[in-house]
Design a protein around this motif. Structure first.
Motif, PDB file in Angstrom:
ATOM      1  N   VAL A  10       0.845  -1.197   0.000  1.00 35.00           N
ATOM      2  CA  VAL A  10       0.000   0.000   0.000  1.00 35.00           C
ATOM      3  C   VAL A  10       0.880   1.247   0.000  1.00 35.00           C
ATOM      4  O   VAL A  10       0.687   2.170  -0.789  1.00 35.00           O
ATOM      5  N   ASP A  11       1.869   1.240   0.898  1.00 37.96           N
ATOM      6  CA  ASP A  11       2.752   2.405   0.979  1.00 37.96           C
ATOM      7  C   ASP A  11       3.511   2.637  -0.321  1.00 37.96           C
ATOM      8  O   ASP A  11       3.685   3.768  -0.762  1.00 37.96           O
ATOM      9  N   ALA A  14       0.324   2.443  -3.808  1.00 32.14           N
ATOM     10  CA  ALA A  14      -1.022   3.024  -3.868  1.00 32.14           C
ATOM     11  C   ALA A  14      -1.014   4.296  -4.711  1.00 32.14           C
ATOM     12  O   ALA A  14      -1.911   4.522  -5.522  1.00 32.14           O
ATOM     13  N   ASP A  15       0.020   5.116  -4.549  1.00 30.16           N
ATOM     14  CA  ASP A  15       0.089   6.359  -5.319  1.00 30.16           C
ATOM     15  C   ASP A  15       0.219   6.068  -6.813  1.00 30.16           C
ATOM     16  O   ASP A  15      -0.468   6.659  -7.633  1.00 30.16           O
ATOM     17  N   PHE A  18      -2.899   4.557  -8.233  1.00 27.03           N
ATOM     18  CA  PHE A  18      -3.941   5.598  -8.229  1.00 27.03           C
ATOM     19  C   PHE A  18      -3.721   6.567  -9.394  1.00 27.03           C
ATOM     20  O   PHE A  18      -4.659   6.925 -10.117  1.00 27.03           O
ATOM     21  N   VAL A  35      -9.088   1.532  -7.278  1.00 30.38           N
ATOM     22  CA  VAL A  35      -7.855   1.174  -6.555  1.00 30.38           C
ATOM     23  C   VAL A  35      -8.193   0.322  -5.328  1.00 30.38           C
ATOM     24  O   VAL A  35      -7.524  -0.669  -5.038  1.00 30.38           O
TER      25      VAL A  35
ATOM     26  N   HIS B  58      -2.610   8.953  -3.711  1.00 31.11           N
ATOM     27  CA  HIS B  58      -3.821   8.350  -3.149  1.00 31.11           C
ATOM     28  C   HIS B  58      -4.185   9.082  -1.863  1.00 31.11           C
ATOM     29  O   HIS B  58      -3.347   9.219  -0.972  1.00 31.11           O
ATOM     30  N   LYS B  61      -4.356   6.243   2.060  1.00 32.11           N
ATOM     31  CA  LYS B  61      -3.668   4.943   2.016  1.00 32.11           C
ATOM     32  C   LYS B  61      -3.980   4.094   3.251  1.00 32.11           C
ATOM     33  O   LYS B  61      -4.065   2.876   3.170  1.00 32.11           O
TER      34      LYS B  61
END
Lengths: 162, 282
Positions: A10-11, A14-15, A18, A35, B58, B61
């Motif tokens: 996720v860390d 995710a960006d 996304f 996402v 995002h 998160k």
């Protein structure tokens, strides 16, 4: 993959995922939904998925989810909006290279656009892109060529307009 | 493929994509120098490489993350209280492997165990214990079997008319502690536990004691102490029955004189895997 490795995913990604989805669905809420679904798929299978493979697994899941999303929403409104935007943009002579390329990108066929996003945003190899989008590496190469050619021609035409 | 005025675009993209080998790069640069009019086209190609907009991130998160499992250790070791709340090594549950039986020494099983360990100290207030008494059901066992507990066993069985729960409670009242820890951060320490048995009551007792020593519970919320006790007891019972440590099965296995085979089973409860390897009748 352990829970903490999943959280690390996720860390780490995710960006990126996304950003990739956001470029396609064009609004934050839908992008977040896609996402989130992708991460749910990853979580559901986290015990079977290696940490090393998790990034492409995640992008693949996100891509498929996005296709489903478009199928459900028929994406008509978004396409029209983008065409409008693109027309307006090209009439504007002060448009910068970055804006121009964004416009041109939005006009690319879906598959070419996604390949360019995965290639330039995420630095994926042809093989990896092929895995995510279910194409052969040579197909990916051809699409990249066509996409860059289209983008280049667009930039050159804008340049001539200016 | 030689570069020429009809195919230079493919070369440009390959150059951009890093697909050219060093020799091809030299050829390509030569071609470009020979055709300065194409330079602006190469520049335009260079501009087709997108830069991600790092400002797009995002927004939440944390919502995507999953909670890592927690464990609660519940100490129920039989202790002879001195009344002083002491620091004690609390062994939390783990997995155990029943490795062999040795009937000649009266040892019905010896188990190689790995237990995570935590050093913790704490006390329990009497109010909590009283509250607990109303809520939980005590197991119908006595906590005694090993040599050092023999005396206590006699006390319990013959002189002390306290119910098992009262004994349990008395022990618990001394020091008790519940501590959260992430399962993967706990150090595992191997040791061997032996069970000798003279009758099945105490064998059964030992098994129970064993499980009480080895309770683990994952919690997502923050349950009350009483809830934790209840959960842990239920958990211990469940483990005991699932890995087959019930009286009947043990009786059969222990009397095994025929050809034996080894059966290994494992179960996973609440993120903890239990292994059970035992000899069974064919």
């Amino acid at each position: 993959m352990t829970t903490s490795e999943y959280n690390k995913c996720v860390d780490l990604w995710a960006d990126g995922v996304f950003r990739f989805i956001r470029k396609n669905v064009m609004n934050d809420e839908d992008a977040q939904d896609v996402v989130q679904n992708a991460f749910e798929v990853l979580w559901k299978n986290h015990e079977a998925v290696n940490f090393e493979k998790s990034k492409s697994y995640l992008f693949t899941a996100a891509y498929h989810n996005m296709i489903d999303f478009f199928r459900k929403h028929k994406r008509t409104s978004y396409v029209e909006e983008m065409d409008e935007g693109a027309k307006g943009g090209s009439a504007e002579l002060q448009v910068g290279v970055k804006e121009a390329i964004e416009e041109a990108l939005a006009k690319l066929p879906e598959i070419q656009k996604n390949i360019i996003l995965l290639r330039d945003y995420e630095g994926y190899s042809y093989d990896e892109i092929g895995e995510i989008l279910e194409l052969s590496a040579s197909q990916v190469k051809v699409y990249i060529f066509r996409a860059r050619q289209t983008l280049k021609n667009y930039l050159v035409s804008i340049h001539h307009l200016i | 493929m030689k570069i020429n005025i009809n195919n230079y675009e493919e070369w440009m993209v390959d150059h951009l994509e890093g697909n050219l080998n060093p020799e091809q790069e030299v050829i390509f640069q030569k071609f470009l120098n020979a055709h300065p009019d194409l330079k602006s086209e190469m520049d335009a190609f260079s501009n087709t490489v997108l830069m991600p907009d790092m400002a797009i991130v995002h927004p939440n998160k944390e919502a995507l993350k999953k909670k890592e499992s927690k464990v609660i250790g519940l100490n129920t070791y039989f202790r002879y209280a001195t009344g002083i709340a002491a620091a004690l090594l609390l062994f939390l549950a783990a997995r155990f492997i029943i490795t062999d039986y040795s009937a000649s020494t009266g040892e019905i099983y010896s188990a190689e165990m790995e237990r995570p360990e935590l050093e913790i100290k704490s006390t329990i207030v009497v109010d909590t214990m009283q509250k607990m008494e109303k809520t939980i059901v005590a197991p119908d066992v006595y906590f005694a079997d090993t040599k050092e507990h023999k005396g206590a066993e006699k006390n319990m069985l013959k002189k002390d008319n306290s119910s098992p729960f009262e004994l349990y409670q008395r022990e618990m009242a001394e020091t008790e502690q519940i501590q959260f820890a992430e399962t993967h951060s706990i150090q595992m320490k191997p040791y061997r536990a032996r069970l000798k048995v003279t009758d099945f009551t105490s064998e059964y007792a030992e098994i129970y004691r064993y499980h009480f020593d080895n309770m683990m519970k994952e919690t997502k919320e923050q349950p009350s102490f009483v809830d934790r006790i209840n959960n842990t007891m239920a958990f211990a019972n469940e483990v005991g029955s699932m890995i087959g440590l019930n009286k009947n099965q043990n009786t059969d296995d222990l009397n095994a004189t025929q050809e034996e085979k080894v059966r290994t089973t494992s179960i996973k409860i609440l993120d903890i895997e239990f292994y059970n390897r035992r000899k069974i009748n064919q």
